[in-house]
Design a protein around this motif. Structure first.
Motif, PDB file in Angstrom:
ATOM      1  N   LYS A   1      -0.314 -33.129 -14.530  1.00 22.29           N
ATOM      2  CA  LYS A   1      -0.222 -34.471 -15.100  1.00 22.29           C
ATOM      3  C   LYS A   1      -1.247 -34.692 -16.212  1.00 22.29           C
ATOM      4  CE  LYS A   1       0.382 -37.834 -12.200  1.00 22.29           C
ATOM      5  NZ  LYS A   1       0.135 -38.910 -11.192  1.00 22.29           N
ATOM      6  N   ASN A   2      -2.567 -34.685 -15.859  1.00 22.10           N
ATOM      7  CA  ASN A   2      -3.631 -34.947 -16.824  1.00 22.10           C
ATOM      8  C   ASN A   2      -4.429 -33.660 -17.057  1.00 22.10           C
ATOM      9  OD1 ASN A   2      -3.100 -37.762 -17.072  1.00 22.10           O
ATOM     10  ND2 ASN A   2      -4.124 -38.081 -15.077  1.00 22.10           N
TER      11      ASN A   2
ATOM     12  N   ASP B   1      -7.308 -21.808 -21.681  1.00 24.88           N
ATOM     13  CA  ASP B   1      -5.906 -22.003 -22.005  1.00 24.88           C
ATOM     14  C   ASP B   1      -5.639 -23.486 -22.211  1.00 24.88           C
ATOM     15  OD1 ASP B   1      -5.531 -19.308 -21.713  1.00 24.88           O
ATOM     16  OD2 ASP B   1      -4.759 -19.460 -19.657  1.00 24.88           O
ATOM     17  N   LEU B   2      -4.489 -23.742 -22.833  1.00 32.13           N
ATOM     18  CA  LEU B   2      -4.059 -25.135 -22.949  1.00 32.13           C
ATOM     19  C   LEU B   2      -3.423 -25.585 -21.631  1.00 32.13           C
ATOM     20  CD1 LEU B   2      -2.444 -25.006 -26.511  1.00 32.13           C
ATOM     21  CD2 LEU B   2      -4.693 -25.932 -25.877  1.00 32.13           C
ATOM     22  N   ASP B   3      -3.413 -26.878 -21.433  1.00 32.48           N
ATOM     23  CA  ASP B   3      -2.736 -27.488 -20.279  1.00 32.48           C
ATOM     24  C   ASP B   3      -3.227 -26.893 -18.957  1.00 32.48           C
ATOM     25  OD1 ASP B   3      -1.193 -29.111 -21.954  1.00 32.48           O
ATOM     26  OD2 ASP B   3       0.232 -27.455 -22.252  1.00 32.48           O
TER      27      ASP B   3
END
Length: 816
Positions: free
Chosen positions: A452-453, A482-484
């Motif tokens: 989610k966040n 990493d992203l996300d």
């Protein structure tokens, strides 16, 4: 930026240690209870020592432990155990005075660096070279050296050099003072100095009191080198030492803070160096007896001493415009600020008190400024026109206290932080500090994909930068992620805290050492205590030599501080007198010989040995090395403070024919040392209490000009203390002052005790006797020795018959 030396600060207790570290010291020196030359400082127990060393090392500060006292044989085992503990705790070095302890350290604890204390009286290049050859890492030079002399030593040796730059001065060459012990039984060489130099004395000439300005005739001003710091740095010293292990933490904080600022200012712009008025005023306010450069800028003459004030004089703050004969209110016109809580003193009279209330125009106030006339309630009777000095500034003290009592440290260590957060792998952090220590910590948390966040790089950096009240601050922070991804704040905090704690452990642990336990055993005996008793006599004139030889002296030590007065013809005549009488004759050398004097002294030594002298009586380490290098026979004089069996063995292994023991030893201690080599004891004469580079008589009576009018040549001088004891003064050709005891040492009645104790060489100090007295004294001792050997009693002479006022010294009372 220019290179600057280490700033070395005193730490008498844990608060002072924090004050020094938080205000910018590069290193601190501190004492262990019982083994420090400042025995009256709080000092650290062995258990407290590890905490102190860890505190400093965590913050990148070096720690030197002072073990700079003379060690008795009975104390050696405990000292050795303490030294091993000091080494194990990770001390960067120990500061040592005792040559026996030094030789022990190089043999049994070579891992522990050694600094030679100023108590070793190192003042010439050859002394430095001798200690250099023993593996000493640093020499704390005598305070009496000029910058030119220091620069010369620096250019001719490799060892690190350390000098004092601020604080109280000893008037005597350190390591050459017996005043405190002879007068009060408290040895300055063992850390118990009673500071006789701060007492009142009267000057007498030819038996009559001389009217001079002030009564504190041996009290020097305090050292302050802020103005000449660039010249000191450029002389090439490695360490700049602030005196003050007995000063309060606020003093340490303030002085260290200012010298840190001055050194950093020089490093940034040497040509633009300056000392501000505020910095000068703060140094003056923290503590001063008046300031001097001492000998660093050359002969200080009148600038060295303050004969009026032996205590903190403070800063002038005003003058009373009304007074009272007893307790009550007085009016004070201020020339500077004054606050409730400040300490004040009056016209250098030694009395003082705290400001507890203050009124201005009838209203109670807490602070006042320059030009105001305020009313103070004082306990001391004060007359109008009295100058008032602020001896302590409450606002300054509070400011200094805040500098080391804050929860958030001022002294911090930079770290580079790198965090790796890759999906599906453990969270990792790496810390690297400015000393190239690296810590890597892997979390048990496996990085998750965000649902989610997502945890952003900004979120991560925000948590990692929260180093709070730790000693670390982030010089750089790199996040590889990493992203996300999602990383809980708790995991970031835990990982950061774990890395910080691990880095703290690494910074502390890297200095620790481990040792196998060892049991210290006494060195092997050198031989049985047997032999024929020999009587040696120190003389400095041909007349006295003739008298001593006629009365049966076995050995003659010929010479004194004025060695330049001896010509080739004088030496030849002295030798001939000794040979005819069947005496062995040795050339006596001074305790103080600067580099500029060494060549001339060496020529004299060479001439004496060519004539036939049996060897040299060695009074300092530099002359010892010179004589060793030339392969000459020598005897160690008592100036070298031989106090234990390892010192006796060290000098015998160095080639000494005999070793004169410290006059601060008891007969019982002397007895044990006789089994480790040939030892000699002074049993009669006037003990020298101090050697002072400054001419006391010249500073009082030599005129106001740069050049002294040499009043010392016009009469006999002495100083009288408050109890009426009189101490003779002798000024030599180098304008040094030698102070002698008020009582003559006499052991005529106790020679049998010395022989039973295994002492077979006895010294009579006759250099300052008249010829008739020399005959009487030498004959008396010679007869007594003969009676004891032959077991016949034909003479009943005692000390009362040959000495008007005498003492048995320390042989039956000892010293602290």
């Amino acid at each position: 930026m220019s290179h600057v030396p280490e700033l070395l600060a005193p730490a008498g207790d844990m608060l002072s240690l924090k004050a020094a570290v938080e205000n910018g010291a590069d290193a601190v020196y501190l004492g262990v209870k019982k083994l420090s030359a400042r025995a009256y400082a709080s000092n650290f127990s062995v258990d407290e020592l590890e905490q102190a060393i860890d505190y400093a090392h965590l913050r990148g500060v070096r720690v030197y432990v002072t073990v700079n006292t003379l060690i008795k044989d009975a104390e050696f085992a405990e000292a050795a155990e303490t030294l091993q503990t000091i080494a194990a705790y990770g001390a960067d070095a120990v500061i040592v005075q005792d040559i026996g302890l030094l030789s022990f350290l190089r043999e049994f604890l070579p891992e522990l660096s050694v600094h030679a204390s100023t108590q070793m009286t190192v003042h010439n290049t050859e002394s430095v070279r001798l200690l250099e050859g023993m593996g000493v890492k640093r020499i704390v030079l005598a305070r009496e050296l000029s910058l030119g002399a220091i620069r010369s030593i620096r250019n001719r040796t490799q060892t690190e050099l350390e000098i004092f730059i601020h604080g109280a001065l000893c008037i005597c060459y350190s390591g050459q003072c017996l005043f405190s012990s002879m007068v009060g039984g408290r040895s300055g060489n063992r850390g118990y100095c009673a500071q006789p130099c701060r007492k009142q004395y009267v000057l007498k000439k030819n038996g009559e009191e001389v009217n001079v300005k002030g009564n504190f005739l041996l009290s020097p001003k305090d050292l302050n080198t802020a103005e000449i710091l660039p010249q000191i740095i450029e002389a090439g010293v490695s360490s700049l030492k602030i005196e003050g292990r007995m000063k309060r933490p606020e003093y340490v904080a303030g002085v260290v803070n200012i010298y840190r600022s001055l050194l950093d200012r020089y490093a940034t712009d040497p040509a633009g160096y300056f000392v501000s008025e505020d910095e000068s005023r703060t140094l003056e306010q923290l503590f001063n007896r008046g300031f001097t450069h001492a000998y660093l800028s050359g002969d200080p003459r009148l600038e060295l001493m303050d004969h009026d004030v032996p205590y903190n004089r403070g800063v002038l703050v005003g003058t009373t415009v009304s007074g009272r004969s007893g307790r009550g209110y007085v009016s004070l016109k201020l020339s500077g600020p004054l606050n409730i809580g400040d300490g004040i003193g009056f016209s250098y009279k030694g009395m003082g008190e705290n400001v507890t209330n203050m009124f201005y125009k009838g209203k109670s106030i807490t602070s006042a400024g320059k030009g105001m006339v305020v009313d103070l309630f004082l306990s001391n009777p004060i007359s109008a026109g009295t100058q008032v000095y602020r001896t302590s500034d409450i606002s300054l003290l509070r400011s200094m206290e805040r500098s080391f009592n804050s929860q958030k440290p001022a002294r911090r260590v930079s770290v580079r932080i790198e965090l790796t957060a890759v999906k599906g792998k453990n969270l990792k952090i790496c810390l690297e500090d400015s000393d190239n220590n690296i810590v890597k910590v892997i979390s048990g948390y496996i990085v998750q994909a965000s649902q989610k966040n997502p945890t952003t790089e900004i979120n991560i950096k925000k948590q990692l930068l929260k180093l709070g009240n730790t000693v670390f601050y982030p010089a750089s922070l790199e996040v590889r992620s990493d992203l996300d991804i999602f990383v809980p704040v708790k995991e970031l905090n835990n990982l950061r805290n774990s890395a910080v704690q691990e880095m703290e452990k690494v910074r502390i642990k890297k200095w620790k050492r481990t040792f196998e336990n060892f049991t210290l055993s006494s060195p092997p005996y050198r031989g049985e205590k047997t032999g024929k008793p020999l009587l040696s006599v120190s003389v400095n004139t041909l007349d006295n030599l003739l008298c001593a030889a006629d009365e049966g002296a076995d050995l003659i030590y010929f010479g004194d501080e004025n060695f330049r007065s001896y010509t080739k013809a004088t030496l030849k005549e002295a030798y001939d007198i000794a040979v005819v009488a069947g005496c062995r004759i040795y050339l006596a050398t001074p305790s103080i010989v600067w580099d500029k004097e060494l060549d001339e002294l060496n020529s004299l030594i060479q001439e004496a040995l060519k004539i036939g002298f049996c060897g040299v009586l060695v009074g300092n380490l530099g002359v010892l090395r010179e004589v060793q290098q030339l392969g000459h026979n020598f005897i160690i004089d008592h100036n070298l403070n031989v106090f234990n069996n390892r010192s006796v063995l060290f000098y015998h292994r160095a080639g000494a024919e005999a070793v004169s023991l410290s006059p601060e030893l008891t007969l019982e201690q002397v007895s044990s040392l006789g089994t480790y080599g040939t030892v000699e004891c002074m049993i009669h004469g006037n003990p020298k209490l101090m050697v002072i580079e400054n001419c006391i008589v010249g500073s009082l009576l030599g005129g106001e000009n740069d050049t002294c009018c040499i009043p010392c040549r016009d009469g006999k001088f002495l100083i009288k203390d408050e109890k009426g004891f009189e101490f003779p003064l002798l000024m030599d050709e180098h304008c040094r002052t030698h102070i002698f005891n008020s009582r003559e040492l006499c052991l005529l009645d106790d020679i049998s005790s010395f022989i039973k104790a295994g002492v077979f060489r006895f010294r009579i100090e006759a250099r300052y006797m008249d010829a008739q007295k020399v005959r009487l004294v030498v004959a008396s001792y010679k007869n007594r020795i003969h009676q004891l050997i032959s077991e016949q009693r034909t003479s009943h002479l005692s000390c009362r018959d040959i000495s008007d006022r005498y003492t048995k010294g320390h042989y039956f009372r000892g010293v602290l």
